[in-house]
Design a protein around this motif. Structure first.
Motif, PDB file in Angstrom:
ATOM      1  N   PRO A  33     -12.832  81.475  41.045  1.00  0.00           N
ATOM      2  CA  PRO A  33     -11.583  81.712  40.301  1.00  0.00           C
ATOM      3  C   PRO A  33     -10.849  82.938  40.845  1.00  0.00           C
ATOM      4  CG  PRO A  33     -13.476  81.463  38.823  1.00  0.00           C
ATOM      5  CD  PRO A  33     -14.026  81.624  40.193  1.00  0.00           C
ATOM      6  N   VAL A  34      -9.530  82.916  40.767  1.00  0.00           N
ATOM      7  CA  VAL A  34      -8.716  84.053  41.185  1.00  0.00           C
ATOM      8  C   VAL A  34      -7.579  84.215  40.184  1.00  0.00           C
ATOM      9  CG1 VAL A  34      -7.305  82.620  42.736  1.00  0.00           C
ATOM     10  CG2 VAL A  34      -7.450  85.094  43.106  1.00  0.00           C
ATOM     11  N   ALA A  35      -7.287  85.447  39.812  1.00  0.00           N
ATOM     12  CA  ALA A  35      -6.290  85.700  38.765  1.00  0.00           C
ATOM     13  C   ALA A  35      -4.904  85.241  39.180  1.00  0.00           C
ATOM     14  CB  ALA A  35      -6.284  87.184  38.404  1.00  0.00           C
ATOM     15  N   ASP A  36      -4.498  85.564  40.404  1.00  0.00           N
ATOM     16  CA  ASP A  36      -3.177  85.182  40.917  1.00  0.00           C
ATOM     17  C   ASP A  36      -3.235  85.257  42.434  1.00  0.00           C
ATOM     18  OD1 ASP A  36      -2.667  87.968  41.683  1.00  0.00           O
ATOM     19  OD2 ASP A  36      -2.384  88.316  39.532  1.00  0.00           O
ATOM     20  N   ASP A  37      -2.097  85.096  43.093  1.00  0.00           N
ATOM     21  CA  ASP A  37      -2.099  85.087  44.548  1.00  0.00           C
ATOM     22  C   ASP A  37      -1.781  86.449  45.154  1.00  0.00           C
ATOM     23  OD1 ASP A  37       0.538  85.279  43.911  1.00  0.00           O
ATOM     24  OD2 ASP A  37       1.194  83.507  45.027  1.00  0.00           O
ATOM     25  N   SER A  38      -1.953  87.513  44.386  1.00  0.00           N
ATOM     26  CA  SER A  38      -1.724  88.852  44.916  1.00  0.00           C
ATOM     27  C   SER A  38      -2.883  89.271  45.818  1.00  0.00           C
ATOM     28  CB  SER A  38      -1.571  89.862  43.780  1.00  0.00           C
ATOM     29  OG  SER A  38      -2.795  89.995  43.073  1.00  0.00           O
ATOM     30  N   GLU A  39      -2.637  90.243  46.678  1.00  0.00           N
ATOM     31  CA  GLU A  39      -3.671  90.701  47.605  1.00  0.00           C
ATOM     32  C   GLU A  39      -4.842  91.336  46.873  1.00  0.00           C
ATOM     33  OE1 GLU A  39      -4.154  93.622  51.534  1.00  0.00           O
ATOM     34  OE2 GLU A  39      -2.168  93.206  50.689  1.00  0.00           O
ATOM     35  N   SER A  40      -4.542  92.107  45.818  1.00  0.00           N
ATOM     36  CA  SER A  40      -5.620  92.768  45.084  1.00  0.00           C
ATOM     37  C   SER A  40      -6.533  91.753  44.394  1.00  0.00           C
ATOM     38  CB  SER A  40      -5.040  93.745  44.059  1.00  0.00           C
ATOM     39  OG  SER A  40      -4.192  93.065  43.143  1.00  0.00           O
ATOM     40  N   ALA A  41      -5.920  90.729  43.796  1.00  0.00           N
ATOM     41  CA  ALA A  41      -6.721  89.689  43.139  1.00  0.00           C
ATOM     42  C   ALA A  41      -7.536  88.920  44.169  1.00  0.00           C
ATOM     43  CB  ALA A  41      -5.808  88.745  42.357  1.00  0.00           C
ATOM     44  N   ARG A  42      -6.935  88.664  45.330  1.00  0.00           N
ATOM     45  CA  ARG A  42      -7.652  87.934  46.377  1.00  0.00           C
ATOM     46  C   ARG A  42      -8.855  88.735  46.880  1.00  0.00           C
ATOM     47  NH1 ARG A  42      -3.765  87.316  49.851  1.00  0.00           N
ATOM     48  NH2 ARG A  42      -4.385  88.943  51.322  1.00  0.00           N
ATOM     49  N   ASP A  43      -8.689  90.052  47.038  1.00  0.00           N
ATOM     50  CA  ASP A  43      -9.796  90.881  47.507  1.00  0.00           C
ATOM     51  C   ASP A  43     -10.962  90.843  46.522  1.00  0.00           C
ATOM     52  OD1 ASP A  43      -8.445  91.562  49.794  1.00  0.00           O
ATOM     53  OD2 ASP A  43      -7.734  93.499  49.044  1.00  0.00           O
ATOM     54  N   ARG A  44     -10.671  90.887  45.230  1.00  0.00           N
ATOM     55  CA  ARG A  44     -11.748  90.809  44.236  1.00  0.00           C
ATOM     56  C   ARG A  44     -12.432  89.446  44.295  1.00  0.00           C
ATOM     57  NH1 ARG A  44      -7.790  93.581  41.221  1.00  0.00           N
ATOM     58  NH2 ARG A  44      -7.099  91.652  40.194  1.00  0.00           N
ATOM     59  N   ALA A  45     -11.650  88.390  44.468  1.00  0.00           N
ATOM     60  CA  ALA A  45     -12.222  87.046  44.549  1.00  0.00           C
ATOM     61  C   ALA A  45     -13.065  86.877  45.809  1.00  0.00           C
ATOM     62  CB  ALA A  45     -11.107  85.993  44.511  1.00  0.00           C
ATOM     63  N   LEU A  46     -12.643  87.528  46.901  1.00  0.00           N
ATOM     64  CA  LEU A  46     -13.422  87.447  48.134  1.00  0.00           C
ATOM     65  C   LEU A  46     -14.814  88.043  47.948  1.00  0.00           C
ATOM     66  CD1 LEU A  46     -10.890  88.330  50.998  1.00  0.00           C
ATOM     67  CD2 LEU A  46     -12.025  86.137  50.572  1.00  0.00           C
ATOM     68  N   GLY A  47     -14.919  89.088  47.142  1.00  0.00           N
ATOM     69  CA  GLY A  47     -16.229  89.666  46.850  1.00  0.00           C
ATOM     70  C   GLY A  47     -17.121  88.667  46.138  1.00  0.00           C
ATOM     71  N   ARG A  48     -16.549  87.949  45.152  1.00  0.00           N
ATOM     72  CA  ARG A  48     -17.336  86.938  44.445  1.00  0.00           C
ATOM     73  C   ARG A  48     -17.706  85.792  45.378  1.00  0.00           C
ATOM     74  NH1 ARG A  48     -13.339  88.223  40.630  1.00  0.00           N
ATOM     75  NH2 ARG A  48     -12.144  86.318  41.078  1.00  0.00           N
ATOM     76  N   ALA A  49     -16.791  85.430  46.254  1.00  0.00           N
ATOM     77  CA  ALA A  49     -17.069  84.360  47.215  1.00  0.00           C
ATOM     78  C   ALA A  49     -18.180  84.770  48.176  1.00  0.00           C
ATOM     79  CB  ALA A  49     -15.798  84.001  47.981  1.00  0.00           C
ATOM     80  N   MET A  50     -18.187  86.037  48.580  1.00  0.00           N
ATOM     81  CA  MET A  50     -19.250  86.532  49.459  1.00  0.00           C
ATOM     82  C   MET A  50     -20.602  86.414  48.776  1.00  0.00           C
ATOM     83  SD  MET A  50     -20.379  87.766  52.272  1.00  0.00           S
ATOM     84  CE  MET A  50     -18.954  88.321  53.226  1.00  0.00           C
ATOM     85  N   ASP A  51     -20.674  86.776  47.499  1.00  0.00           N
ATOM     86  CA  ASP A  51     -21.927  86.627  46.757  1.00  0.00           C
ATOM     87  C   ASP A  51     -22.397  85.174  46.783  1.00  0.00           C
ATOM     88  OD1 ASP A  51     -22.113  89.285  46.147  1.00  0.00           O
ATOM     89  OD2 ASP A  51     -21.361  89.101  44.100  1.00  0.00           O
ATOM     90  N   ALA A  52     -21.482  84.254  46.494  1.00  0.00           N
ATOM     91  CA  ALA A  52     -21.832  82.830  46.472  1.00  0.00           C
ATOM     92  C   ALA A  52     -22.295  82.362  47.848  1.00  0.00           C
ATOM     93  CB  ALA A  52     -20.639  82.004  46.001  1.00  0.00           C
ATOM     94  N   MET A  53     -21.655  82.864  48.904  1.00  0.00           N
ATOM     95  CA  MET A  53     -22.027  82.466  50.260  1.00  0.00           C
ATOM     96  C   MET A  53     -23.405  82.984  50.625  1.00  0.00           C
ATOM     97  SD  MET A  53     -20.598  80.729  52.788  1.00  0.00           S
ATOM     98  CE  MET A  53     -22.158  79.913  53.109  1.00  0.00           C
ATOM     99  N   LEU A  54     -23.715  84.206  50.210  1.00  0.00           N
ATOM    100  CA  LEU A  54     -25.025  84.779  50.509  1.00  0.00           C
ATOM    101  C   LEU A  54     -26.141  83.987  49.827  1.00  0.00           C
ATOM    102  CD1 LEU A  54     -24.236  88.601  50.281  1.00  0.00           C
ATOM    103  CD2 LEU A  54     -24.531  87.203  52.343  1.00  0.00           C
ATOM    104  N   VAL A  55     -25.917  83.566  48.587  1.00  0.00           N
ATOM    105  CA  VAL A  55     -26.912  82.747  47.889  1.00  0.00           C
ATOM    106  C   VAL A  55     -27.053  81.398  48.584  1.00  0.00           C
ATOM    107  CG1 VAL A  55     -27.479  81.585  45.719  1.00  0.00           C
ATOM    108  CG2 VAL A  55     -26.529  83.897  45.688  1.00  0.00           C
ATOM    109  N   ARG A  56     -25.943  80.842  49.038  1.00  0.00           N
ATOM    110  CA  ARG A  56     -25.992  79.556  49.734  1.00  0.00           C
ATOM    111  C   ARG A  56     -26.780  79.657  51.035  1.00  0.00           C
ATOM    112  NH1 ARG A  56     -20.506  76.388  51.359  1.00  0.00           N
ATOM    113  NH2 ARG A  56     -20.205  76.456  49.083  1.00  0.00           N
ATOM    114  N   LEU A  57     -26.623  80.741  51.763  1.00  0.00           N
ATOM    115  CA  LEU A  57     -27.301  80.892  53.054  1.00  0.00           C
ATOM    116  C   LEU A  57     -28.786  81.200  52.905  1.00  0.00           C
ATOM    117  CD1 LEU A  57     -24.663  82.951  55.081  1.00  0.00           C
ATOM    118  CD2 LEU A  57     -25.266  80.543  55.400  1.00  0.00           C
TER     119      LEU A  57
END
Length: 340
Positions: A33-57
């Motif tokens: 999930p991402v709050a909006d398409d702003s850069e700050s919101a995207r950066d926070r979402a990228l952190g969550r995506a990284m967590d999910a990717m690490l668990v997947r790997l």
């Protein structure tokens, strides 16, 4: 040279002419999930995506609590391959679909001594016996489709690949509801032999009228490992399936996950007898590609029913040979191996 062996040679030649990218499936993106398409919101979402990717790997949820994960979250942009926005429904809202450069991430995890799944990961064959509303049945393509998809989604989050049987006439002849529900290992193992998988999971799911689920699981891990059994009770099916995947990943990690060794020999050559048809060659190649530490498989020569295989490996050669010995599908001979 036989017609079958000529066909193998031709197929190998054609495959060698294809770009390497065509042989590698594009990995599914991580969606968060991402709050909006702003850069700050995207950066926070990228952190969550990284967590999910690490668990997947890695298949290890605890990885996100380590200092390594914190550093990778902070530098998520360095590993970013692409992203896009997706509009969900009222419940999910705006989503960010992220693809990371998995080669870079796998390298970073290997340098930190973190065990990762092989690529592709081990395939788990899944048989499900369901009892609900007075009915008992083995799950197939027509029944409980949503159940299969929920289990597949949960497994994908932990980097596991599931294969559901066809449930055709042969499957129904070889395996019945009572075999799966009773957790009988021998008939489950025998019925699974027609499928190309490294492990087998069989589950009995008893669903009560209020939706609560009592589950019993049987795992045949492969690679000479002992049979595992456990039970799960929960108020909802989703909780039962997520719990099953957690146990499954925990049981398979010590067998299939590995730490890439940058100092290990990068090449291993082996000769295999008993390959007299293209289908056998394909099965051999698929098997070798599934071994932890094997990065690429290339057939470099074919003669009669014998092939020479070059392996690109990221672990010590001794570990590959130990895996071959434990599995037994390749029998060691005086001058190489023989495919069974």
């Amino acid at each position: 040279m036989s017609f079958a062996l000529r066909a193998i040679c031709l197929a190998i030649l054609l495959c060698g002419l294809l770009p390497a990218a065509l042989a590698q499936p594009v990995p599914e993106p991580v969606t968060v999930p991402v709050a909006d398409d702003s850069e700050s919101a995207r950066d926070r979402a990228l952190g969550r995506a990284m967590d999910a990717m690490l668990v997947r790997l890695t298949g290890d949820p605890a990885i996100i609590e380590r200092g390594l994960a914190e550093r990778l979250r902070a530098s998520a942009g360095r590993y970013l391959a692409s992203f896009s926005y997706r509009t969900g429904d009222d419940e999910t809202g705006l989503q960010l679909a992220v693809r990371f450069d998995q080669s870079l991430l796998r390298g970073a995890l290997g340098e930190a001594g973190v065990a990762i799944w092989p690529e592709p990961p081990a395939t788990v064959i899944v048989w499900l016996a369901v009892e609900r509303a007075g009915q008992r049945f083995l799950v197939d393509g027509e029944q409980a489709t949503a159940l299969r998809e929920r289990l597949r989604e949960a497994a994908g989050s932990s980097g596991l690949s599931l294969l559901f049987p066809l449930m055709d006439l042969q499957d129904r002849r070889d395996l019945g509801y009572a075999d799966v529900a009773g957790g009988f290992a021998d008939p489950v193992r025998a019925a699974s032999a027609r499928y190309d998988g490294e492990a087998v999971l069989a589950g009995r799911l008893q669903v009560s009228d209020d939706g609560a689920v009592a589950a019993r699981w049987l795992l045949l891990p492969g690679d000479g490992e002992p049979v595992a059994r456990w039970q799960t009770d929960a108020d909802a099916m989703s909780d039962v399936l997520e719990s099953a995947v957690a146990v499954l990943a925990d049981r398979l990690r010590p067998i299939y996950a590995y730490v890439p060794d940058p100092e290990a020999g990068r090449r291993m050559t082996m000769t295999v007898d008993g390959i007299d048809a293209l289908a056998e060659h394909d099965r051999l190649q698929g098997y070798l590609e599934s071994l932890p530490g094997v990065e690429r498989v290339l057939t470099s020569a074919v003669s009669d029913a014998q092939v020479r295989i070059d392996l690109a490996v990221s672990v010590d050669e001794a570990r590959i040979r130990e895996s071959l010995t434990r599995d037994g599908r390749l029998r060691e001979t005086d001058d190489g191996y023989r495919w069974r």
